[in-house]
Design a protein around this motif. Structure first.
Motif, PDB file in Angstrom:
ATOM      1  N   VAL A 112       8.916  -5.215  35.592  1.00 35.12           N
ATOM      2  CA  VAL A 112      10.312  -4.957  35.944  1.00 35.12           C
ATOM      3  C   VAL A 112      11.224  -6.003  35.322  1.00 35.12           C
ATOM      4  O   VAL A 112      12.289  -5.683  34.769  1.00 35.12           O
ATOM      5  N   ALA A 113      10.811  -7.270  35.383  1.00 33.94           N
ATOM      6  CA  ALA A 113      11.632  -8.353  34.828  1.00 33.94           C
ATOM      7  C   ALA A 113      11.833  -8.180  33.327  1.00 33.94           C
ATOM      8  O   ALA A 113      12.946  -8.349  32.811  1.00 33.94           O
ATOM      9  N   VAL A 114      10.775  -7.825  32.601  1.00 33.81           N
ATOM     10  CA  VAL A 114      10.870  -7.684  31.150  1.00 33.81           C
ATOM     11  C   VAL A 114      11.641  -6.428  30.762  1.00 33.81           C
ATOM     12  O   VAL A 114      12.553  -6.462  29.929  1.00 33.81           O
ATOM     13  N   SER A 115      11.282  -5.284  31.371  1.00 35.35           N
ATOM     14  CA  SER A 115      11.899  -4.018  30.983  1.00 35.35           C
ATOM     15  C   SER A 115      13.365  -3.940  31.379  1.00 35.35           C
ATOM     16  O   SER A 115      14.180  -3.354  30.661  1.00 35.35           O
ATOM     17  N   LEU A 146      12.593   1.254  38.431  1.00 36.92           N
ATOM     18  CA  LEU A 146      12.407   0.420  37.243  1.00 36.92           C
ATOM     19  C   LEU A 146      10.950   0.409  36.784  1.00 36.92           C
ATOM     20  O   LEU A 146      10.670   0.432  35.582  1.00 36.92           O
ATOM     21  N   VAL A 147      10.012   0.367  37.744  1.00 42.37           N
ATOM     22  CA  VAL A 147       8.593   0.420  37.387  1.00 42.37           C
ATOM     23  C   VAL A 147       8.259   1.758  36.745  1.00 42.37           C
ATOM     24  O   VAL A 147       7.511   1.830  35.760  1.00 42.37           O
ATOM     25  N   ASP A 163      10.307   3.668  35.067  1.00 45.15           N
ATOM     26  CA  ASP A 163      10.879   3.665  33.722  1.00 45.15           C
ATOM     27  C   ASP A 163      10.007   2.903  32.737  1.00 45.15           C
ATOM     28  O   ASP A 163       9.983   3.213  31.543  1.00 45.15           O
ATOM     29  N   ALA A 164       9.291   1.897  33.232  1.00 41.77           N
ATOM     30  CA  ALA A 164       8.418   1.097  32.362  1.00 41.77           C
ATOM     31  C   ALA A 164       7.064   1.756  32.145  1.00 41.77           C
ATOM     32  O   ALA A 164       6.255   1.257  31.344  1.00 41.77           O
ATOM     33  N   HIS A 165       6.807   2.870  32.824  1.00 41.49           N
ATOM     34  CA  HIS A 165       5.485   3.497  32.763  1.00 41.49           C
ATOM     35  C   HIS A 165       5.048   3.876  31.352  1.00 41.49           C
ATOM     36  O   HIS A 165       3.871   3.665  31.001  1.00 41.49           O
ATOM     37  N   PRO A 166       5.920   4.448  30.487  1.00 36.67           N
ATOM     38  CA  PRO A 166       5.451   4.802  29.146  1.00 36.67           C
ATOM     39  C   PRO A 166       4.846   3.636  28.370  1.00 36.67           C
ATOM     40  O   PRO A 166       3.806   3.796  27.715  1.00 36.67           O
ATOM     41  N   SER A 167       5.474   2.471  28.435  1.00 35.06           N
ATOM     42  CA  SER A 167       4.925   1.320  27.712  1.00 35.06           C
ATOM     43  C   SER A 167       3.622   0.845  28.350  1.00 35.06           C
ATOM     44  O   SER A 167       2.679   0.454  27.648  1.00 35.06           O
ATOM     45  N   ILE A 168       3.553   0.882  29.692  1.00 34.12           N
ATOM     46  CA  ILE A 168       2.316   0.501  30.390  1.00 34.12           C
ATOM     47  C   ILE A 168       1.187   1.456  30.014  1.00 34.12           C
ATOM     48  O   ILE A 168       0.061   1.048  29.707  1.00 34.12           O
ATOM     49  N   GLY A 219      -3.744   2.715  38.865  1.00 34.68           N
ATOM     50  CA  GLY A 219      -3.741   2.470  40.298  1.00 34.68           C
ATOM     51  C   GLY A 219      -2.416   1.912  40.783  1.00 34.68           C
ATOM     52  O   GLY A 219      -1.894   2.324  41.830  1.00 34.68           O
ATOM     53  N   VAL A 220      -1.850   0.970  40.012  1.00 34.76           N
ATOM     54  CA  VAL A 220      -0.569   0.367  40.389  1.00 34.76           C
ATOM     55  C   VAL A 220       0.541   1.407  40.366  1.00 34.76           C
ATOM     56  O   VAL A 220       1.349   1.502  41.301  1.00 34.76           O
ATOM     57  N   ILE A 221       0.583   2.206  39.306  1.00 40.54           N
ATOM     58  CA  ILE A 221       1.610   3.247  39.206  1.00 40.54           C
ATOM     59  C   ILE A 221       1.402   4.314  40.281  1.00 40.54           C
ATOM     60  O   ILE A 221       2.349   4.751  40.946  1.00 40.54           O
ATOM     61  N   GLY A 222       0.147   4.724  40.483  1.00 37.21           N
ATOM     62  CA  GLY A 222      -0.141   5.749  41.483  1.00 37.21           C
ATOM     63  C   GLY A 222       0.154   5.307  42.899  1.00 37.21           C
ATOM     64  O   GLY A 222       0.458   6.130  43.770  1.00 37.21           O
ATOM     65  N   ALA A 223       0.093   4.000  43.139  1.00 39.30           N
ATOM     66  CA  ALA A 223       0.347   3.482  44.487  1.00 39.30           C
ATOM     67  C   ALA A 223       1.773   3.756  44.947  1.00 39.30           C
ATOM     68  O   ALA A 223       2.038   3.860  46.149  1.00 39.30           O
ATOM     69  N   PHE A 224       2.696   3.914  43.996  1.00 38.47           N
ATOM     70  CA  PHE A 224       4.088   4.178  44.369  1.00 38.47           C
ATOM     71  C   PHE A 224       4.253   5.560  44.994  1.00 38.47           C
ATOM     72  O   PHE A 224       5.271   5.836  45.630  1.00 38.47           O
ATOM     73  N   ALA A 225       3.263   6.442  44.800  1.00 35.52           N
ATOM     74  CA  ALA A 225       3.319   7.738  45.468  1.00 35.52           C
ATOM     75  C   ALA A 225       3.030   7.600  46.957  1.00 35.52           C
ATOM     76  O   ALA A 225       3.318   8.505  47.742  1.00 35.52           O
TER      77      ALA A 225
END
Length: 356
Positions: free
Chosen positions: A86-89, A111-112, A114-119, A260-266
């Motif tokens: 989040v800080a970088v993107s 914000l996380v 939005d950063a998903h494509p690069s991750i 896992g990190v991205i999916g946790a937001f669900a």
């Protein structure tokens, strides 16, 4: 043996659940438990792959993997990584990103996302290279021989895995990234971001894996002169070879943790509950890795590594597709479990036929 290996995982589970209740009441307990199960289900193939690498290390580095390594996995990837992203993107200071995560959880989640494509591009390319290097190598033991034999022959072409990975990345940036939804910025910017992130993932794999292989090979050459007549190394990996292998394991674990990190937001956008739940799951994955090594499971069930690598290939493609399309974590988990279960069943049949 089981209790001894998993005792720290059990202890972390108890502490994590209590911390969740103290932090946000009994509802938090359920969320932490669900997140832990999510992490384990998505990362079982990670444990199998890690076990194949960890068994090369000596006892000291195996302990480092389960102690220092788990701190990196829990606090580094499950807590600090989303904040850094989040800080970088969003071009925020780390303190501002932490403040946002604790006070404006919806904006932080946005914000996380939005950063998903690069991750996804970074992790997808790293995992894709692991899969391609595995299937293009000519191995004595073959699971799906009708597929692995021709792939092994193709693998004789130098740098084929790198070329194929770059082609897949280019196609992904021109299709999935070019049509991905984003909050601000143009399609060209998103495609460029995916390209840069994917190339960074590819370079990371080549550097870390290359250094690990170099020092492992040099150590094997040194120890072969001290070994018995059969030419077997006298010791497991240690020193610089072990360090870069450990570093490779950590980057591998990081790549597995992205989904896992991205999916946790669900499930929740509370970063504290995410860290607790995913951290508990990561501890079980680490303990399972050590258990597989100490039990010699990979030697007994020879197709497990094949199934895990096919699961890695599927996860890599899912990450790249997820740049544009949302993929349910249940689908991701089921694909991995199905492939590993199939390889386990094939191993059992092979062992039974060998005894007859």
């Amino acid at each position: 043996m089981l209790l001894k290996t998993f005792r720290w995982a059990f202890a972390v589970t108890a502490l994590g659940l209590v911390a969740g209740v103290l932090y946000d009441g009994w509802t938090a307990l359920g969320l932490v438990a669900i997140l832990a199960v999510l992490e384990v289900s998505l990362s079982f193939d990670n444990a199998v792959i890690n076990a194949g690498i960890l068994k090369k290390l000596n006892a000291f580095w195996q302990r480092i993997f389960l102690t220092v390594g788990i701190l990196i996995a829990v606090f580094g990837m499950r807590l600090l990584f989303p904040i850094v992203i989040v800080a970088v993107s969003a071009r925020l200071s780390p303190s501002r990103a932490v403040h946002l995560a604790l006070t404006d959880k919806d904006r932080y989640q946005e914000l996380v996302t939005d950063a998903h494509p690069s991750i996804a591009a970074f992790g997808g390319m790293f995992l894709l290279m692991i899969f391609l290097d595995f299937v293009f190598e000519d191995r004595d033991v073959k699971w799906l021989s009708w597929l692995e034999r021709p792939l092994a022959r193709l693998g004789r072409v130098d740098m084929l895995s790198v070329c194929l990975a770059l082609i897949i990345l280019l196609v992904s940036s021109m299709t999935f990234a070019a049509h991905a939804h984003q909050h601000g910025g143009g399609h060209a910017d998103k495609a460029q971001t995916v390209l840069v992130s994917g190339i960074a993932g590819l370079i990371t794999y080549l550097v870390v894996s290359g250094l690990s292989d170099f020092f492992e090979s040099r150590l094997a050459d040194e120890e072969s002169t001290k070994s018995d007549g059969a030419g077997r190394p006298a010791v497991a990996l240690a020193g610089r070879a072990a360090f870069f292998t450990f570093l490779y394991l950590e980057v591998l674990d990081a790549s597995f943790s992205f989904d896992g990190v991205i999916g946790a937001f669900a499930i929740t956008n509370d970063i504290v509950l995410m860290a607790l739940g995913l951290g508990i799951g990561a501890m079980y994955v680490r303990s399972l890795t050590v258990y597989l090594v100490r039990q010699g499971t990979l030697d007994d069930y020879v197709y497990l590594e094949h199934g895990a690598h096919y699961a890695i290939g599927a996860l890599a493609l899912i990450l790249l597709v997820s740049i544009r399309y949302q993929i349910n974590d249940i689908v991701t988990g089921l694909i991995g479990v199905t492939l590993i279960s199939a390889s386990f069943y094939s191993s059992v049949r092979r062992n039974r036929a060998a005894r007859e």
